[in-house]
Design a protein around this motif. Sequence first.
Motif, mmCIF file in Angstrom:
data_model
loop_
_atom_site.group_PDB
_atom_site.id
_atom_site.type_symbol
_atom_site.label_atom_id
_atom_site.label_comp_id
_atom_site.label_asym_id
_atom_site.label_seq_id
_atom_site.Cartn_x
_atom_site.Cartn_y
_atom_site.Cartn_z
ATOM 1 N N GLY A 144 -6.879 4.516 -6.869
ATOM 2 C CA GLY A 144 -6.784 3.932 -5.541
ATOM 3 C C GLY A 144 -5.512 3.149 -5.286
ATOM 4 N N ASP A 171 -5.123 11.072 5.462
ATOM 5 C CA ASP A 171 -4.778 9.716 5.015
ATOM 6 C C ASP A 171 -3.437 9.269 5.561
ATOM 7 O OD1 ASP A 171 -7.111 9.287 3.684
ATOM 8 O OD2 ASP A 171 -6.318 9.668 1.680
ATOM 9 N N ALA A 183 -2.698 6.266 -2.598
ATOM 10 C CA ALA A 183 -3.568 7.213 -1.904
ATOM 11 C C ALA A 183 -2.866 8.565 -1.849
ATOM 12 C CB ALA A 183 -3.863 6.717 -0.487
ATOM 13 N N ARG A 210 0.862 -1.182 0.000
ATOM 14 C CA ARG A 210 0.000 0.000 0.000
ATOM 15 C C ARG A 210 0.900 1.234 0.000
ATOM 16 N NH1 ARG A 210 -4.290 0.988 4.767
ATOM 17 N NH2 ARG A 210 -2.373 1.113 5.998
#
Length: 294
Positions: free
Chosen positions: A203, A217, A206, A177
Motif C-alpha cells: 500500500g 487509481d 498504489a 502518496r
Amino acid sequence: MSDAIWELRLQVPEAARPLFETALEQVNGAALSVGGSDRQGLVPLTLYLGEEPERADITARLAAAAAAMGIKTPDFTCELMPEIDWVAESQAGLPAVRSGRIWVYGSHVAEPPPPSCIALQIDANVAFGTGRHETTRLCLQILQDLARRCRRENILDLGCGSGLLAFAAARLWPTARVTASDLDATSIRVARENARLNGFRPGRIAFDTGAGYRAPDVRRNGPYDLIVANILAGPLMTLARETSAALSPGGVAVLSGLLVTQERAVVARHRAAGLHVQARRRMGEWSALLLRKA
C-alpha cells in the motif's frame, strides 16, 4: 516446443552462401547466423532451432542447394546446446548504476551501496527501467533536484515500467502518496514484485494498470503536485492536456523518453495546455523536461 536449443553448423563456399541461406531459413523456427569467410573462401553458417530438426530434411535441403551450385553436399553437425539461464548471464555483466544519491543494482551485485545512497534493487527484466538508459538517469537527476528544493505530497509515475522512478520518488519524499501506473499488466506485476524486494510495505505505492490517466487509481488519486512520465514523445504530446488537468496549481511534470530533436514539439504542445518549461536536461541525444502549471 521445449526450451531446448539445437545448434546446427556447417561451412559453404562464399559464392553459394545466398542459396544455402535461403534453403536453411525455410526450416521452421530457425534463426540463422552467418560468419566471415576463411582463407579457403568458406563461410560458417549456424542455425539455432527450438526443437531437434529432422536430419533427413536438412540433408535434402543442403543436397538440393549443392546440386544447384554444382558442388558437393556439405557436412553438418547438430548438437543440443547446454541449458543456460540467459537472464542471469546478461545480468552478470551489468554493474550497479549511480545517479546522484540513487544507486541502482541487480541481485547479482555483491558490492555494498556507497554511504548515504538510496539503494534500489532492479533486475533486468521485461519491464523498462533499470537505471541504465539516459532518459531514466535524466529523470532521477531532476527528481533529486526537486527533492532538495520543495516538498511533494502526491506523486504519479505514469508508464512506470519496473517502478524505479516511483521507488525513487517514494524514498526522496517519504511522506508523499505515490501512484504508479502502466498500460502493460506484466510491467505492473514486475513493479509490484520489485516494490516487495525493496522493502516497501503493502500500500505504500498504489499500482494500477490502465491507459494513461484513465486508469482507476490514477483518476481517483489526483490531482498531483508531481507527475513523472518517461514514455515517448508521441504519447507525451497526445496526453498533454490530460497531464495539465491532472496537475494541481503549481504542480510540476517531469517528462522524458524524447529526443533533443523532439523537444520543440513537446514543449509547444504542453505550453498550449498551460504548462511551461522550468528546466531541461540532456544526455547525448536524449532530453528530459521539467514543466510547471501556473
